[in-house]
Design a protein around this motif. Structure first.
Motif, PDB file in Angstrom:
ATOM      1  N   ALA A 136       0.839  -1.204   0.000  1.00 39.51           N
ATOM      2  CA  ALA A 136       0.000   0.000   0.000  1.00 39.51           C
ATOM      3  C   ALA A 136       0.873   1.251   0.000  1.00 39.51           C
ATOM      4  O   ALA A 136       0.558   2.237  -0.678  1.00 39.51           O
ATOM      5  N   TYR A 137       1.981   1.213   0.744  1.00 37.25           N
ATOM      6  CA  TYR A 137       2.912   2.346   0.758  1.00 37.25           C
ATOM      7  C   TYR A 137       3.481   2.584  -0.645  1.00 37.25           C
ATOM      8  O   TYR A 137       3.514   3.720  -1.135  1.00 37.25           O
ATOM      9  N   LYS A 138       3.896   1.524  -1.298  1.00 36.07           N
ATOM     10  CA  LYS A 138       4.466   1.649  -2.644  1.00 36.07           C
ATOM     11  C   LYS A 138       3.428   2.158  -3.642  1.00 36.07           C
ATOM     12  O   LYS A 138       3.735   2.989  -4.498  1.00 36.07           O
ATOM     13  N   LEU A 139       2.188   1.680  -3.516  1.00 36.67           N
ATOM     14  CA  LEU A 139       1.103   2.150  -4.372  1.00 36.67           C
ATOM     15  C   LEU A 139       0.809   3.627  -4.120  1.00 36.67           C
ATOM     16  O   LEU A 139       0.615   4.400  -5.067  1.00 36.67           O
ATOM     17  N   ALA A 140       0.819   4.030  -2.852  1.00 37.00           N
ATOM     18  CA  ALA A 140       0.585   5.442  -2.521  1.00 37.00           C
ATOM     19  C   ALA A 140       1.674   6.326  -3.129  1.00 37.00           C
ATOM     20  O   ALA A 140       1.381   7.426  -3.611  1.00 37.00           O
ATOM     21  N   CYS A 141       2.899   5.855  -3.119  1.00 34.47           N
ATOM     22  CA  CYS A 141       3.988   6.608  -3.764  1.00 34.47           C
ATOM     23  C   CYS A 141       3.693   6.790  -5.246  1.00 34.47           C
ATOM     24  O   CYS A 141       3.845   7.894  -5.791  1.00 34.47           O
ATOM     25  N   LEU A 142       3.260   5.724  -5.884  1.00 35.22           N
ATOM     26  CA  LEU A 142       2.954   5.767  -7.311  1.00 35.22           C
ATOM     27  C   LEU A 142       1.796   6.722  -7.591  1.00 35.22           C
ATOM     28  O   LEU A 142       1.849   7.523  -8.528  1.00 35.22           O
ATOM     29  N   LEU A 143       0.752   6.660  -6.770  1.00 36.46           N
ATOM     30  CA  LEU A 143      -0.412   7.528  -6.965  1.00 36.46           C
ATOM     31  C   LEU A 143      -0.083   8.998  -6.738  1.00 36.46           C
ATOM     32  O   LEU A 143      -0.736   9.876  -7.299  1.00 36.46           O
ATOM     33  N   ARG A 144       0.924   9.269  -5.909  1.00 39.50           N
ATOM     34  CA  ARG A 144       1.365  10.651  -5.688  1.00 39.50           C
ATOM     35  C   ARG A 144       2.263  11.136  -6.818  1.00 39.50           C
ATOM     36  O   ARG A 144       2.706  12.285  -6.815  1.00 39.50           O
ATOM     37  N   GLY A 145       2.542  10.264  -7.770  1.00 34.84           N
ATOM     38  CA  GLY A 145       3.389  10.651  -8.893  1.00 34.84           C
ATOM     39  C   GLY A 145       4.869  10.530  -8.591  1.00 34.84           C
ATOM     40  O   GLY A 145       5.704  11.031  -9.335  1.00 34.84           O
ATOM     41  N   ARG A 146       5.207   9.860  -7.509  1.00 33.19           N
ATOM     42  CA  ARG A 146       6.605   9.658  -7.134  1.00 33.19           C
ATOM     43  C   ARG A 146       6.815   8.176  -6.886  1.00 33.19           C
ATOM     44  O   ARG A 146       6.761   7.739  -5.741  1.00 33.19           O
ATOM     45  N   PRO A 147       7.013   7.382  -7.949  1.00 30.49           N
ATOM     46  CA  PRO A 147       7.159   5.935  -7.785  1.00 30.49           C
ATOM     47  C   PRO A 147       8.198   5.588  -6.724  1.00 30.49           C
ATOM     48  O   PRO A 147       9.209   6.277  -6.569  1.00 30.49           O
ATOM     49  N   PHE A 148       7.911   4.526  -5.975  1.00 32.55           N
ATOM     50  CA  PHE A 148       8.801   4.080  -4.902  1.00 32.55           C
ATOM     51  C   PHE A 148      10.132   3.663  -5.490  1.00 32.55           C
ATOM     52  O   PHE A 148      10.202   2.853  -6.406  1.00 32.55           O
TER      53      PHE A 148
END
Length: 158
Positions: A136-148
């Motif tokens: 979920a953390y990695k997905l949230a990074c992606l959704l914020r436009g800053r891929p993990f």
């Protein structure tokens, strides 16, 4: 035993087996709490997560047991970025606290559901290595436009 990363000073990385040990302990005790109706155990787990997140790994009892008892016997496992497991612990803290409040407020069904949710997700992560909170953390990074992107791992032993 030689460690690439010091468990209490190199906080950007963690031995990948340490979160799994923590998940096994949290999952097992959460399941015991729900099965026995000992909701105070869920509150104790939430407090333990809060203490570990606030004051560091040295104060996280399952982490301490891993780094002082298990890792010296079996060696350091593969290192990983510490951010996803840290966020997963934060989510676990919130859900365990909510379960405790629900139990204490007499909304037992909600407390049971939240306790079982933590137990199930933690035990699945401990057994399989798939951490829902981490993903979920990695997905949230992606959704914020800053891929993990994982932090640099000392020794690049992945």
């Amino acid at each position: 035993m030689t460690r690439i990363a010091h468990p209490y000073r190199d906080l950007d990385v963690i031995d990948s087996r340490a979160p799994r040990t923590n998940q096994a302990v949290i999952g097992t005790l959460a399941l015991v709490a729900v099965l026995t109706g000992s909701w105070w155990l869920l509150a104790l787990l939430a407090v333990q997560l809060a203490v570990g997140l606030t004051f560091g790994r040295r104060y996280c009892l399952p982490c301490l047991a891993y780094f002082e008892l298990i890792q010296p016997r079996f060696g350091e496992g593969p290192l990983e970025d510490a951010r996803p497991p840290r966020v997963a612990n934060m989510v676990g803290l919130v859900v365990l606290a909510a379960a405790s409040v629900a139990y204490a407020s007499g909304v037992t069904v909600v407390g049971i559901a939240l306790g079982l949710l933590v137990a199930a997700l933690a035990l699945v992560a401990a057994v399989s290595g798939f951490c829902t909170g981490c993903e979920a953390y990695k997905l949230a990074c992606l959704l914020r436009g800053r891929p993990f992107v994982s932090c640099p791992i000392p020794g690049a032993r992945l």
